[in-house]
Design a protein around this motif. Structure first.
Motif, PDB file in Angstrom:
ATOM      1  N   ASP A   1       0.835  -1.213   0.000  1.00 55.63           N
ATOM      2  CA  ASP A   1       0.000   0.000   0.000  1.00 55.63           C
ATOM      3  C   ASP A   1       0.866   1.259   0.000  1.00 55.63           C
TER       4      ASP A   1
ATOM      5  N   LYS B   1       3.962   1.439  -1.211  1.00 60.00           N
ATOM      6  CA  LYS B   1       4.583   1.517  -2.543  1.00 60.00           C
ATOM      7  C   LYS B   1       3.617   2.124  -3.547  1.00 60.00           C
ATOM      8  N   ASP B   2       2.369   1.663  -3.514  1.00 59.54           N
ATOM      9  CA  ASP B   2       1.362   2.188  -4.442  1.00 59.54           C
ATOM     10  C   ASP B   2       1.105   3.670  -4.199  1.00 59.54           C
ATOM     11  N   ALA B   3       0.981   4.058  -2.933  1.00 58.62           N
ATOM     12  CA  ALA B   3       0.714   5.456  -2.595  1.00 58.62           C
ATOM     13  C   ALA B   3       1.896   6.349  -2.960  1.00 58.62           C
TER      14      ALA B   3
ATOM     15  N   GLY C   1       4.029   5.809  -5.381  1.00 61.08           N
ATOM     16  CA  GLY C   1       4.004   5.924  -6.836  1.00 61.08           C
ATOM     17  C   GLY C   1       2.941   6.899  -7.323  1.00 61.08           C
ATOM     18  N   ALA C   2       1.805   6.926  -6.629  1.00 57.41           N
ATOM     19  CA  ALA C   2       0.706   7.815  -7.001  1.00 57.41           C
ATOM     20  C   ALA C   2       0.856   9.209  -6.395  1.00 57.41           C
ATOM     21  N   GLY C   3       1.808   9.377  -5.475  1.00 60.67           N
ATOM     22  CA  GLY C   3       2.018  10.674  -4.834  1.00 60.67           C
ATOM     23  C   GLY C   3       0.931  11.038  -3.834  1.00 60.67           C
ATOM     24  N   THR C   4       0.337  10.042  -3.186  1.00 61.80           N
ATOM     25  CA  THR C   4      -0.786  10.316  -2.283  1.00 61.80           C
ATOM     26  C   THR C   4      -0.440  10.197  -0.802  1.00 61.80           C
TER      27      THR C   4
ATOM     28  N   SER D   1      -3.407  11.620   1.294  1.00 62.89           N
ATOM     29  CA  SER D   1      -4.004  12.877   0.841  1.00 62.89           C
ATOM     30  C   SER D   1      -5.521  12.829   0.838  1.00 62.89           C
ATOM     31  N   ARG D   2      -6.095  11.684   0.608  1.00 57.06           N
ATOM     32  CA  ARG D   2      -7.550  11.575   0.485  1.00 57.06           C
ATOM     33  C   ARG D   2      -8.291  11.626   1.814  1.00 57.06           C
TER      34      ARG D   2
ATOM     35  N   TYR E   1      10.085   5.900   0.765  1.00 54.41           N
ATOM     36  CA  TYR E   1       8.767   6.163   0.203  1.00 54.41           C
ATOM     37  C   TYR E   1       8.465   7.636  -0.011  1.00 54.41           C
TER      38      TYR E   1
END
Length: 86
Positions: free
Chosen positions: A8, A10-12, A14-17, A37-38, A68
């Motif tokens: 999670d 890694k995904d965040a 990559g998405a910049g969140t 961010s959300r 990260y």
């Protein structure tokens, strides 16, 4: 508090969140809480074995965080409140 795993993060990343990290002292050492961010909710990092991931010291945890979010300007650290004998 919602549990997340390293994928999670890694995904965040990559998405910049990833908005912020909070390092919290617990009896076993330190745990990592992530704020995305959300939302303003804190998400605790768990291992694949469904346990909170802990670090023995803050230095190794900060090194982990920098993988990260290397440009993170600050990290909040919450220390356990300890009662002192009188």
């Amino acid at each position: 508090m919602t549990a997340i795993v390293e994928q999670d993060l890694k995904d965040a990343a990559g998405a910049g969140t990833i908005k912020n990290f909070v390092v919290e002292e617990v009896e076993a050492g330190y745990v990592l809480l992530t704020i995305f961010s959300r939302s303003n909710a804190e998400h605790i990092l768990y291992t694949q074995r469904n346990r909170a991931r802990t670090w023995a010291n803050v230095n190794s945890l900060i090194e982990f965080i920098l993988h990260y979010k290397p440009e993170l300007p600050e990290v909040t650290i919450r220390l356990m409140r300890r009662s002192h004998p009188t």
